[in-house]
Design an enzyme around this catalytic site. Structure first.
Site, PDB file in Angstrom:
ATOM      1  N   GLU A   1      11.557  -4.240  11.592  1.00  0.00           N
ATOM      2  CA  GLU A   1      13.081  -3.804  10.992  1.00  0.00           C
ATOM      3  C   GLU A   1      14.055  -3.711  11.780  1.00  0.00           C
ATOM      4  O   GLU A   1      15.016  -4.131  11.342  1.00  0.00           O
ATOM      5  CB  GLU A   1      12.594  -2.256  10.776  1.00  0.00           C
ATOM      6  CG  GLU A   1      11.270  -1.700   9.948  1.00  0.00           C
ATOM      7  CD  GLU A   1       9.906  -2.023  10.262  1.00  0.00           C
ATOM      8  OE1 GLU A   1       9.846  -2.218  11.577  1.00  0.00           O
ATOM      9  OE2 GLU A   1       9.118  -1.601   9.800  1.00  0.00           O
TER      10      GLU A   1
ATOM     11  N   ASP B   1       0.818  -1.174   0.157  1.00  0.00           N
ATOM     12  CA  ASP B   1       0.128  -0.254  -0.115  1.00  0.00           C
ATOM     13  C   ASP B   1       0.908   1.279   0.023  1.00  0.00           C
ATOM     14  O   ASP B   1       0.263   2.489   0.179  1.00  0.00           O
ATOM     15  CB  ASP B   1      -0.773   0.063   0.888  1.00  0.00           C
ATOM     16  CG  ASP B   1      -0.206  -0.001   2.571  1.00  0.00           C
ATOM     17  OD1 ASP B   1       0.768  -0.489   2.510  1.00  0.00           O
ATOM     18  OD2 ASP B   1      -0.923   0.123   3.608  1.00  0.00           O
TER      19      ASP B   1
HETATM   20  C1  UGA Z   1       3.629  -0.742   9.752  1.00  0.00           C
HETATM   21  C2  UGA Z   1       5.159  -0.381   9.462  1.00  0.00           C
HETATM   22  O1  UGA Z   1       4.912   0.825   9.170  1.00  0.00           O
HETATM   23  C3  UGA Z   1       5.819  -1.121   8.167  1.00  0.00           C
HETATM   24  O2  UGA Z   1       7.182  -0.475   8.191  1.00  0.00           O
HETATM   25  C4  UGA Z   1       5.666  -2.452   8.245  1.00  0.00           C
HETATM   26  O3  UGA Z   1       6.173  -3.294   7.292  1.00  0.00           O
HETATM   27  C5  UGA Z   1       4.243  -3.077   8.555  1.00  0.00           C
HETATM   28  O4  UGA Z   1       3.797  -2.127   9.855  1.00  0.00           O
HETATM   29  C6  UGA Z   1       4.344  -4.296   9.167  1.00  0.00           C
HETATM   30  O5  UGA Z   1       3.808  -4.698  10.182  1.00  0.00           O
HETATM   31  O6  UGA Z   1       4.976  -5.260   8.620  1.00  0.00           O
HETATM   32  P1  UGA Z   1       1.370  -0.614   8.337  1.00  0.00           P
HETATM   33  O7  UGA Z   1       1.039   0.198   7.047  1.00  0.00           O
HETATM   34  O8  UGA Z   1       0.648  -0.586   9.439  1.00  0.00           O
HETATM   35  O9  UGA Z   1       2.794  -0.625   8.464  1.00  0.00           O
HETATM   36  O10 UGA Z   1       0.970  -2.161   7.656  1.00  0.00           O
HETATM   37  P2  UGA Z   1       0.315  -2.761   6.689  1.00  0.00           P
HETATM   38  O11 UGA Z   1       0.498  -1.994   5.366  1.00  0.00           O
HETATM   39  O12 UGA Z   1      -0.979  -3.278   6.930  1.00  0.00           O
HETATM   40  O13 UGA Z   1       1.129  -4.162   6.265  1.00  0.00           O
HETATM   41  C7  UGA Z   1       2.553  -4.101   6.053  1.00  0.00           C
HETATM   42  C8  UGA Z   1       2.702  -5.248   4.805  1.00  0.00           C
HETATM   43  O14 UGA Z   1       2.688  -6.420   5.213  1.00  0.00           O
HETATM   44  C9  UGA Z   1       1.691  -5.018   3.680  1.00  0.00           C
HETATM   45  O15 UGA Z   1       2.440  -5.303   2.410  1.00  0.00           O
HETATM   46  C10 UGA Z   1       0.374  -6.088   3.967  1.00  0.00           C
HETATM   47  O16 UGA Z   1      -0.053  -6.597   2.657  1.00  0.00           O
HETATM   48  C11 UGA Z   1       1.272  -7.216   4.775  1.00  0.00           C
HETATM   49  N1  UGA Z   1       0.263  -7.874   5.641  1.00  0.00           N
HETATM   50  C12 UGA Z   1      -0.186  -6.919   6.524  1.00  0.00           C
HETATM   51  C13 UGA Z   1       0.519  -9.339   5.590  1.00  0.00           C
HETATM   52  O17 UGA Z   1       1.206  -9.885   4.881  1.00  0.00           O
HETATM   53  N2  UGA Z   1      -0.164  -9.842   6.615  1.00  0.00           N
HETATM   54  C14 UGA Z   1      -0.994  -9.059   7.512  1.00  0.00           C
HETATM   55  O18 UGA Z   1      -1.772  -9.738   8.311  1.00  0.00           O
HETATM   56  C15 UGA Z   1      -0.866  -7.856   7.516  1.00  0.00           C
HETATM   57 MN    MN Z   2       0.783  -0.011   5.045  1.00  0.00          MN
END
Ligand code: UGA
Ligand code: MN
Length: 289
Positions: free
Chosen positions: A242, A159
């Site tokens: 990270e 995203d």
């Molecule tokens: C926050 C942090 O700012 C990111 O640097 C970090 O990568 C992320 O959390 C994380 O937890 O890994 P945020 O925008 O809250 O980012 O997280 P999301 O965009 O919801 O998820 C990060 C990535 O992991 C996305 O590509 C999403 O599709 C993926 N994701 C999320 C999964 O593969 N499984 C999940 O259950 C949730």
């Molecule tokens: Mn995100």
């Protein structure tokens, strides 16, 4: 002087023949030039492919999970990646099997890609603590086995928003490269602090005792370095992904390579897609066509 008609006819015939020869010559010259142009075009496209091979491959790792905004998020990212040469997109789903909508999207993107899925341990299904951990680990395993050693790894959440210039910065990574990320937490930016070309700290709203206070989108790692650290991985710990990964890479702050004009440019943003409702068949009730 009066020419006999037969003589005039003869002259006309000779002139017509000469004219015919001229037209044929013109046609042949045209064909020849077209053929030459085609050959030159072919040669220049072969040349492009061979210079393409001279630049390191970027392995873009995108963890992803099933939700209503998954396909639009991935579509937007695919469209960005299509503008960048030498990209290998590793899309890793956070579930036990790959899904057809994601497979179809990848095939339609025409990008070079690998589609993975990784199951979470049973006790972490649906928990915050397992988010994006096991699928990112699966991508690391794939890279260790198949990636070109001259390549570079970048973790691109589905995203976020990317200016294509960030990929050319990433491509130059020797060990670990770092750069600012826009729209992170309440400071609106997360950035390495650079003094005289060296990273001396981090500007980030969440320091929380972290040695590498960075966002996932703010660094890249060379395949060679990852391969030299067989234990490097993502911990299953909230807000510590990270930090845990950077520590496991066994680098120090002053090893980090500042990119994006010495960390003065924002070429990636931590945008977040608003949650959306799921279309359901019951919504059709009461609608008549
Ligand atoms: C926050 C942090 O700012 C990111 O640097 C970090 O990568 C992320 O959390 C994380 O937890 O890994 P945020 O925008 O809250 O980012 O997280 P999301 O965009 O919801 O998820 C990060 C990535 O992991 C996305 O590509 C999403 O599709 C993926 N994701 C999320 C999964 O593969 N499984 C999940 O259950 C949730
Ligand atoms: Mn995100």
């Amino acid at each position: 002087m009066i020419f006999p008609t037969t003589f005039l006819h003869l002259i006309l015939l000779v002139e017509s023949f000469l004219l015919f020869l001229c037209v044929r010559r013109l046609r042949d010259t045209g064909d020849f030039l077209l053929r030459e142009q085609k050959l030159q075009l072919k040669a220049s496209s072969t040349q492009k492919t061979s210079t393409d091979f001279a630049i390191p491959m970027i392995y873009v790792v995108t963890p992803t999970y099933t939700r209503p905004t998954q396909l639009p998020d991935l579509t937007r990212l695919a469209n960005t990646l299509r503008l960048v040469p030498r990209i290998h997109w590793i899309v890793a789903e956070d579930r036990n099997t790959t899904t057809k909508p994601v497979a179809d999207l990848l095939a339609a993107s025409k990008l070079r890609f690998t589609h993975l899925a990784a199951e979470r341990p049973h006790e972490l299904i649906g928990k915050v603590i397992g988010r994006g951990v096991f699928n990112r680990r699966a991508a690391l395993d794939w890279i260790r086995t198949y990636a070109e050693p001259s390549g570079v790894i970048y973790f691109a959440d589905d995203d976020n928003s990317y200016d294509v210039r960030i990929f050319e910065e990433i491509r130059q990574t020797r060990v670990v490269a770092v750069f600012p990320v826009g729209l992170v937490l309440k400071f609106g930016i997360s950035s390495p602090i650079v003094r005289q070309g060296t990273v001396i700290g981090f500007f980030d709203a969440f320091l929380g005792g972290r040695k590498f206070a960075m966002d996932m989108a703010g660094f890249s790692v060379s395949v060679k370095h990852l391969n030299s650290k067989p234990l490097a991985t993502f911990p299953a710990a909230v807000s510590w992904l990270e930090e845990g990964f950077m520590r496991s890479l066994e680098v120090e702050k002053d090893d980090l390579e500042p990119k994006a004009e010495s960390c003065t440019r924002v070429w990636v943003w931590h945008t977040r897609t608003e949650k959306a409702a799921e279309p359901k068949l019951q919504h059709l009730q009461g609608f008549h066509c």
